[in-house]
Design a protein around this motif. Structure first.
Motif, short mmCIF file in Angstrom:
data_model
loop_
_atom_site.label_atom_id
_atom_site.label_comp_id
_atom_site.label_asym_id
_atom_site.label_seq_id
_atom_site.Cartn_x
_atom_site.Cartn_y
_atom_site.Cartn_z
N LYS A 57 0.77 -1.24 0.10
CA LYS A 57 -0.03 0.10 -0.09
C LYS A 57 0.79 1.04 0.12
O LYS A 57 0.56 2.18 -0.60
CB LYS A 57 -0.88 0.07 1.23
CG LYS A 57 -1.85 1.27 1.36
CD LYS A 57 -2.84 1.32 0.24
CE LYS A 57 -3.73 2.31 0.68
NZ LYS A 57 -3.67 3.72 0.12
N HIS A 58 1.99 1.24 0.92
CA HIS A 58 2.84 2.22 0.87
C HIS A 58 3.51 2.54 -0.66
O HIS A 58 3.54 3.78 -1.29
CB HIS A 58 4.03 2.08 1.81
CG HIS A 58 4.87 3.34 1.96
ND1 HIS A 58 4.41 4.50 2.78
CD2 HIS A 58 6.07 3.45 1.51
CE1 HIS A 58 5.52 5.37 2.97
NE2 HIS A 58 6.47 4.91 1.96
N ALA A 59 3.89 1.60 -1.44
CA ALA A 59 4.43 1.59 -2.53
C ALA A 59 3.33 2.28 -3.57
O ALA A 59 3.72 3.22 -4.44
CB ALA A 59 4.98 0.26 -3.20
N ILE A 60 2.22 2.03 -3.53
CA ILE A 60 1.03 2.34 -4.24
C ILE A 60 0.79 4.10 -4.13
O ILE A 60 0.64 4.87 -4.90
CB ILE A 60 -0.44 1.68 -4.09
CG1 ILE A 60 -0.13 0.29 -4.41
CG2 ILE A 60 -1.44 2.46 -4.60
CD1 ILE A 60 0.01 -0.01 -6.12
N ARG A 64 1.47 7.20 -6.59
CA ARG A 64 0.51 8.07 -6.54
C ARG A 64 1.21 9.51 -6.57
O ARG A 64 0.64 10.55 -7.36
CB ARG A 64 -0.95 8.09 -5.94
CG ARG A 64 -1.56 6.83 -6.57
CD ARG A 64 -2.93 6.56 -5.68
NE ARG A 64 -3.65 5.41 -6.35
CZ ARG A 64 -4.50 4.61 -5.49
NH1 ARG A 64 -4.38 4.51 -4.08
NH2 ARG A 64 -4.90 3.60 -6.13
N LYS A 65 1.68 9.72 -5.47
CA LYS A 65 2.14 10.91 -5.05
C LYS A 65 3.35 11.46 -6.18
O LYS A 65 3.37 12.66 -6.55
CB LYS A 65 2.94 10.97 -3.56
CG LYS A 65 1.91 11.19 -2.68
CD LYS A 65 2.49 11.48 -1.26
CE LYS A 65 3.00 9.81 -0.61
NZ LYS A 65 3.53 10.30 0.82
N GLY A 66 4.10 10.76 -6.64
CA GLY A 66 5.20 10.78 -7.42
C GLY A 66 4.75 10.83 -8.90
O GLY A 66 5.73 11.20 -9.77
N GLY A 67 3.72 10.41 -9.22
CA GLY A 67 3.28 10.28 -10.37
C GLY A 67 3.99 9.21 -11.45
O GLY A 67 4.21 9.43 -12.66
N TRP A 68 4.23 8.04 -10.89
CA TRP A 68 4.94 7.01 -11.48
C TRP A 68 3.96 5.93 -11.60
O TRP A 68 2.97 5.69 -10.87
CB TRP A 68 6.26 6.75 -11.21
CG TRP A 68 6.41 6.23 -9.86
CD1 TRP A 68 6.11 4.99 -9.36
CD2 TRP A 68 6.77 6.84 -8.79
NE1 TRP A 68 6.46 4.81 -7.96
CE2 TRP A 68 7.00 6.16 -7.59
CE3 TRP A 68 7.51 8.23 -8.44
CZ2 TRP A 68 7.54 6.54 -6.32
CZ3 TRP A 68 8.12 8.56 -7.23
CH2 TRP A 68 8.10 7.88 -6.26
N LYS A 69 4.28 4.78 -12.40
CA LYS A 69 3.81 3.29 -12.26
C LYS A 69 4.62 2.58 -11.97
O LYS A 69 5.81 2.55 -11.65
CB LYS A 69 3.49 3.06 -14.13
CG LYS A 69 2.58 4.00 -14.51
CD LYS A 69 1.02 3.71 -14.33
CE LYS A 69 0.33 4.77 -15.39
NZ LYS A 69 -1.35 4.46 -15.20
N ILE A 70 4.00 1.27 -11.45
CA ILE A 70 4.67 0.14 -10.78
C ILE A 70 4.43 -1.16 -11.67
O ILE A 70 3.32 -1.23 -12.05
CB ILE A 70 4.12 -0.20 -9.59
CG1 ILE A 70 4.46 0.92 -8.66
CG2 ILE A 70 4.62 -1.60 -8.90
CD1 ILE A 70 3.71 1.04 -7.26
N ILE A 71 5.59 -1.62 -12.20
CA ILE A 71 5.40 -3.08 -12.72
C ILE A 71 5.66 -4.27 -11.63
O ILE A 71 6.78 -4.10 -10.88
CB ILE A 71 6.45 -3.28 -13.86
CG1 ILE A 71 6.46 -2.24 -15.13
CG2 ILE A 71 6.30 -4.76 -14.52
CD1 ILE A 71 7.27 -2.43 -15.99
N PRO A 72 4.52 -5.06 -11.22
CA PRO A 72 4.80 -5.81 -10.09
C PRO A 72 5.38 -7.22 -10.50
O PRO A 72 4.81 -8.11 -10.81
CB PRO A 72 3.34 -5.92 -9.69
CG PRO A 72 2.48 -5.83 -10.81
CD PRO A 72 3.42 -4.87 -11.75
N LEU A 73 6.64 -7.40 -10.73
CA LEU A 73 7.27 -8.52 -10.83
C LEU A 73 7.30 -9.43 -9.82
O LEU A 73 7.25 -10.59 -9.74
CB LEU A 73 8.61 -8.36 -11.30
CG LEU A 73 8.99 -7.93 -12.86
CD1 LEU A 73 10.56 -7.77 -13.15
CD2 LEU A 73 8.18 -8.74 -13.64
#
Length: 93
Positions: A57-60, A64-73
């Motif tokens: 949840k913290h990563a999410i 959102r705050k940083g305006g980036w996306k996550i690839i969940p490998l």
């Protein structure tokens, strides 16, 4: 639960420490707008205490705050992303 963050130019990690035990989620930054979550580790002593979920949840929230996306490998992060349709705005398949 307080989560700490460490980052270099290309790698980073979030950590949560409870009762002297630390769980972590690591990532690689592939661009200014994209991170790859590659590992989540929660020691046996912390299992069942919501540490992995809090790290995810913290990563999410950070994405959102940083305006980036996550690839969940990482299998754990991928499973969490599938369970939370409300996270899809920052998840990149």
């Amino acid at each position: 639960m307080e989560i700490a963050h460490e980052e270099t130019k290309t790698k980073g990690r979030y950590t949560a420490t409870i009762e002297g035990c630390t769980g972590e989620m690591t990532y690689s930054r592939s661009s200014p707008r994209l991170i790859i979550v590659d590992h989540t580790m929660v020691p046996d002593e912390l299992r069942g205490k919501g540490v992995g979920q809090a790290l995810a949840k913290h990563a999410i929230d950070e994405a959102r705050k940083g305006g980036w996306k996550i690839i969940p490998l990482c299998p754990f992060m991928r499973a969490q992303a599938m369970r939370h349709p409300d996270w899809q705005d920052v998840i990149q398949a």
